[in-house]
Scaffold this motif. Sequence first.
Motif, PDB file in Angstrom:
ATOM      1  N   TYR A 100       0.827  -1.215   0.000  1.00 50.02           N
ATOM      2  CA  TYR A 100       0.000   0.000   0.000  1.00 50.02           C
ATOM      3  C   TYR A 100       0.854   1.254   0.000  1.00 50.02           C
ATOM      4  O   TYR A 100       1.731   1.401   0.845  1.00 50.02           O
ATOM      5  CB  TYR A 100      -0.897   0.015   1.239  1.00 50.02           C
ATOM      6  CG  TYR A 100      -1.820   1.213   1.278  1.00 50.02           C
ATOM      7  CD1 TYR A 100      -3.092   1.142   0.730  1.00 50.02           C
ATOM      8  CD2 TYR A 100      -1.412   2.407   1.838  1.00 50.02           C
ATOM      9  CE1 TYR A 100      -3.931   2.243   0.740  1.00 50.02           C
ATOM     10  CE2 TYR A 100      -2.240   3.513   1.854  1.00 50.02           C
ATOM     11  CZ  TYR A 100      -3.499   3.426   1.310  1.00 50.02           C
ATOM     12  OH  TYR A 100      -4.324   4.516   1.322  1.00 50.02           O
ATOM     13  N   PRO A 101       0.594   2.178  -0.935  1.00 48.91           N
ATOM     14  CA  PRO A 101      -0.385   2.142  -2.038  1.00 48.91           C
ATOM     15  C   PRO A 101       0.242   1.585  -3.311  1.00 48.91           C
ATOM     16  O   PRO A 101       1.444   1.368  -3.365  1.00 48.91           O
ATOM     17  CB  PRO A 101      -0.733   3.620  -2.206  1.00 48.91           C
ATOM     18  CG  PRO A 101       0.553   4.323  -1.890  1.00 48.91           C
ATOM     19  CD  PRO A 101       1.213   3.520  -0.798  1.00 48.91           C
ATOM     20  N   SER A 102      -0.569   1.404  -4.328  1.00 43.08           N
ATOM     21  CA  SER A 102      -0.069   0.896  -5.607  1.00 43.08           C
ATOM     22  C   SER A 102       0.724   1.985  -6.326  1.00 43.08           C
ATOM     23  O   SER A 102       0.181   3.036  -6.671  1.00 43.08           O
ATOM     24  CB  SER A 102      -1.242   0.453  -6.489  1.00 43.08           C
ATOM     25  OG  SER A 102      -0.816   0.230  -7.811  1.00 43.08           O
ATOM     26  N   ALA A 145      -7.265  -2.118 -12.566  1.00 46.87           N
ATOM     27  CA  ALA A 145      -7.867  -3.443 -12.724  1.00 46.87           C
ATOM     28  C   ALA A 145      -6.808  -4.495 -13.029  1.00 46.87           C
ATOM     29  O   ALA A 145      -6.882  -5.628 -12.536  1.00 46.87           O
ATOM     30  CB  ALA A 145      -8.908  -3.396 -13.847  1.00 46.87           C
ATOM     31  N   ALA A 146      -5.807  -4.118 -13.820  1.00 45.91           N
ATOM     32  CA  ALA A 146      -4.742  -5.069 -14.153  1.00 45.91           C
ATOM     33  C   ALA A 146      -3.972  -5.490 -12.912  1.00 45.91           C
ATOM     34  O   ALA A 146      -3.643  -6.673 -12.741  1.00 45.91           O
ATOM     35  CB  ALA A 146      -3.795  -4.441 -15.177  1.00 45.91           C
ATOM     36  N   THR A 151      -3.294 -10.058  -8.864  1.00 46.73           N
ATOM     37  CA  THR A 151      -3.319 -10.357  -7.418  1.00 46.73           C
ATOM     38  C   THR A 151      -2.077  -9.853  -6.693  1.00 46.73           C
ATOM     39  O   THR A 151      -1.680 -10.422  -5.676  1.00 46.73           O
ATOM     40  CB  THR A 151      -3.511 -11.871  -7.148  1.00 46.73           C
ATOM     41  OG1 THR A 151      -2.359 -12.591  -7.581  1.00 46.73           O
ATOM     42  CG2 THR A 151      -4.753 -12.416  -7.829  1.00 46.73           C
ATOM     43  N   VAL A 152      -1.471  -8.783  -7.207  1.00 48.90           N
ATOM     44  CA  VAL A 152      -0.299  -8.218  -6.534  1.00 48.90           C
ATOM     45  C   VAL A 152      -0.703  -7.098  -5.584  1.00 48.90           C
ATOM     46  O   VAL A 152       0.142  -6.572  -4.853  1.00 48.90           O
ATOM     47  CB  VAL A 152       0.724  -7.692  -7.563  1.00 48.90           C
ATOM     48  CG1 VAL A 152       1.297  -8.834  -8.372  1.00 48.90           C
ATOM     49  CG2 VAL A 152       0.091  -6.659  -8.484  1.00 48.90           C
ATOM     50  N   VAL A 155      -7.645  -4.255  -3.184  1.00 45.63           N
ATOM     51  CA  VAL A 155      -8.393  -3.167  -3.788  1.00 45.63           C
ATOM     52  C   VAL A 155      -8.086  -1.828  -3.115  1.00 45.63           C
ATOM     53  O   VAL A 155      -8.037  -0.779  -3.770  1.00 45.63           O
ATOM     54  CB  VAL A 155      -9.912  -3.475  -3.758  1.00 45.63           C
ATOM     55  CG1 VAL A 155     -10.454  -3.506  -2.338  1.00 45.63           C
ATOM     56  CG2 VAL A 155     -10.673  -2.453  -4.597  1.00 45.63           C
ATOM     57  N   THR A 156      -7.861  -1.824  -1.797  1.00 40.01           N
ATOM     58  CA  THR A 156      -7.540  -0.562  -1.125  1.00 40.01           C
ATOM     59  C   THR A 156      -6.142  -0.061  -1.498  1.00 40.01           C
ATOM     60  O   THR A 156      -5.881   1.141  -1.415  1.00 40.01           O
ATOM     61  CB  THR A 156      -7.650  -0.708   0.407  1.00 40.01           C
ATOM     62  OG1 THR A 156      -6.988  -1.900   0.822  1.00 40.01           O
ATOM     63  CG2 THR A 156      -9.094  -0.736   0.841  1.00 40.01           C
ATOM     64  N   ASP A 157      -5.255  -0.948  -1.922  1.00 38.47           N
ATOM     65  CA  ASP A 157      -3.956  -0.498  -2.445  1.00 38.47           C
ATOM     66  C   ASP A 157      -4.152   0.337  -3.702  1.00 38.47           C
ATOM     67  O   ASP A 157      -3.503   1.369  -3.890  1.00 38.47           O
ATOM     68  CB  ASP A 157      -3.065  -1.704  -2.791  1.00 38.47           C
ATOM     69  CG  ASP A 157      -2.791  -2.604  -1.613  1.00 38.47           C
ATOM     70  OD1 ASP A 157      -2.874  -2.131  -0.473  1.00 38.47           O
ATOM     71  OD2 ASP A 157      -2.504  -3.791  -1.849  1.00 38.47           O
TER      72      ASP A 157
END
Length: 215
Positions: A100-102, A145-146, A151-152, A155-157
């Motif tokens: 977190y975060p992405s 979405a990618a 799965t890396v 959703v909150t990331d």
Amino acid sequence: MLLAVLVWHTRSPGPVDARMMDWQEAVKASGDSIAGAIAYAVGPLVVLTVLASIAASWWRRRWDAALLALLAAPASLVVELLVKEIVHRQRPDGGTSLLYPSGHVALATAAAVTVVVALRATRASARTRTGVAWLAGFLVIAIGAARLVQTVHYVTDVVGGAALGLAVSCSTVLIIAALSRSGSSAAVRGRKAGATRNSPAGYDERSSHDLPGRS
């Protein structure tokens, strides 16, 4: 404020993250290759966006927009790395990567804001601005979405990455605008002071439209 709230509530994955991860793992088998290609394209897309924004800003002599293009994405990257160390979210399975975060989404969001602001500053047509804004928003969503399909990230990331990129790029816009206004005001004051020093004693420097008898 939004970023602070997200950081506070996402030190560990929540129930929404867990439910979404079930969906992510279900679609990974069929969409992982496409998601990987999208994620791989983030770097080149950000660089292309920055260069295009700088070129358009230089062509229109909008140095403030060019400065935004130079600073927004790197600043987002620096802040993203700092927030990752602060939050220090890791995978429940013991993985050492910080989630977190992405960073991909943060950079994509910063680049999207940059190109939209640059087009507005360079007075591109309304149709061009609208089209680019929709395209930029779609790309940010596709990149988010990618990362979920791979799965890396939870959703909150992804949400946190978008919030961070938006917050940093908008803050950069405000800082540059404030500095630009301050510099313009100082230049105007300097010109007025110089004109006063160089004008003959008692000479009335009012412009022609202020002179008596002029409408």
